[in-house]
Design an enzyme around this catalytic site. Structure first.
Site, short mmCIF file in Angstrom:
data_model
loop_
_atom_site.label_atom_id
_atom_site.label_comp_id
_atom_site.label_asym_id
_atom_site.label_seq_id
_atom_site.Cartn_x
_atom_site.Cartn_y
_atom_site.Cartn_z
N ASP A 45 13.17 -13.76 1.23
CA ASP A 45 12.95 -12.32 1.01
C ASP A 45 12.51 -11.68 2.32
O ASP A 45 11.49 -12.04 2.89
CB ASP A 45 11.87 -12.12 -0.06
N LYS A 75 15.75 -5.06 2.13
CA LYS A 75 15.32 -3.80 1.52
C LYS A 75 15.57 -2.63 2.46
O LYS A 75 15.49 -2.77 3.69
CB LYS A 75 13.83 -3.85 1.17
N HIS A 108 13.01 0.01 -0.94
CA HIS A 108 11.68 -0.57 -0.68
C HIS A 108 10.56 0.21 -1.36
O HIS A 108 9.64 -0.39 -1.93
CB HIS A 108 11.45 -0.66 0.83
#
Length: 276
Positions: A45, A75, A108
């Protein structure tokens, strides 16, 4: 390391345990992610905001792992919510990561005071239609934010990545996720270390012969969260991944959930806004 998976919209399998890269400096990202991959992590991630996508991409490329063995999330950074800018930002993330297809792309922050996040979500829906991302979702969205983007586009996010830990269990939001078919991803799963001395957690950890961190991460897994602890220390990475040879009892799960204080260690999504 047998990591269980959950199924996202579009029949996309996501590993329930991942490796987080928040606050890992750009110059350290390649080494940290390489260590994580060597230890068996397959879900990474990252985010444009973290400034480490290039290092993450180098680690992925040098890992020797087949692309279908990896699950990579990034993101959208806050300055790029305008739809055309969001599409350009997605393309930059792909380039920085050295990937042709991303597994999951998230907004995000909703930035509700300053942006039309429903229009931003439509941009991600458009990106999904290109085939360059397998699933799309959001991060830090509150219930009203979720309802607005679903009403506006007819498309439900595959995931919502939000702050979740025993001091902020997010039970009402998680219930809405379950109702809508959204997978809950937990950032700050250890409350930035604030709960490691909690007497109730220490007691459970001593009884099961595990660390408090392992107990809390196991709690996340058993309640169905996707979780990605972050560390640049290889021994801690290994400890955080050693979660699949023990289980917490139902009364342990209830006791940990009962520690909820509705207490954030990060910012409230209702007030985060684009500066400048």
């Amino acid at each position: 390391m047998p990591i269980p998976t959950l199924t996202l919209a579009g029949d996309v399998a996501i590993p329930q345990l991942g490796f987080g890269t928040y606050k890992i400096p750009a110059e350290d990202a390649e080494a940290a992610v390489s260590d994580a991959l060597e230890l068996g992590y397959r879900h990474i991630d990252t985010a444009a905001m973290y400034g480490n996508e290039v290092g993450v991409g180098k680690a992925l490329a040098s890992s020797g792992l087949a692309r279908d063995e990896l699950f990579v999330t990034s993101k959208l950074d806050n300055p790029y919510h305008e739809p055309a800018a969001a599409k350009d930002a997605f393309a930059r993330s792909l380039d920085d990561l050295g990937l042709d297809v991303l597994d999951l792309y998230l907004i995000h922050w909703p930035l509700p005071l300053t942006t039309d996040y429903a229009a931003t979500w439509q941009a991600l829906v458009d990106i999904l239609g290109t085939g360059r991302v397998r699933a799309i979702g959001v991060s830090n969205f509150q219930p009203d934010h979720l309802r607005r983007i679903i009403d506006a586009t007819g498309v439900t996010p595959a995931v919502n990545q939000v702050e979740v830990n025993p001091y902020l269990t997010q039970q009402p939001l998680r219930a809405l996720h379950e109702q809508l078919g959204i997978v809950t991803e937990a950032w700050s799963p250890l409350a930035r270390g604030r709960l490691l001395d909690d007497p109730a957690l220490v007691e459970i950890a001593e009884r099961v012969g595990r660390t408090v961190s392992q107990v809390v991460l196991r709690w996340h897994l058993q309640r169905g969260d996707v979780v990605f602890p972050k560390s640049t220390h290889r021994d801690r990475m290994a400890e955080n991944a050693d979660l699949f040879t023990f289980e917490l009892r139902p009364d342990d799960m209830d006791a940990i959930t009962g520690l909820n204080r509705d207490e954030r260690s990060g910012s409230s999504p209702d007030v985060v806004e684009l500066k400048g």
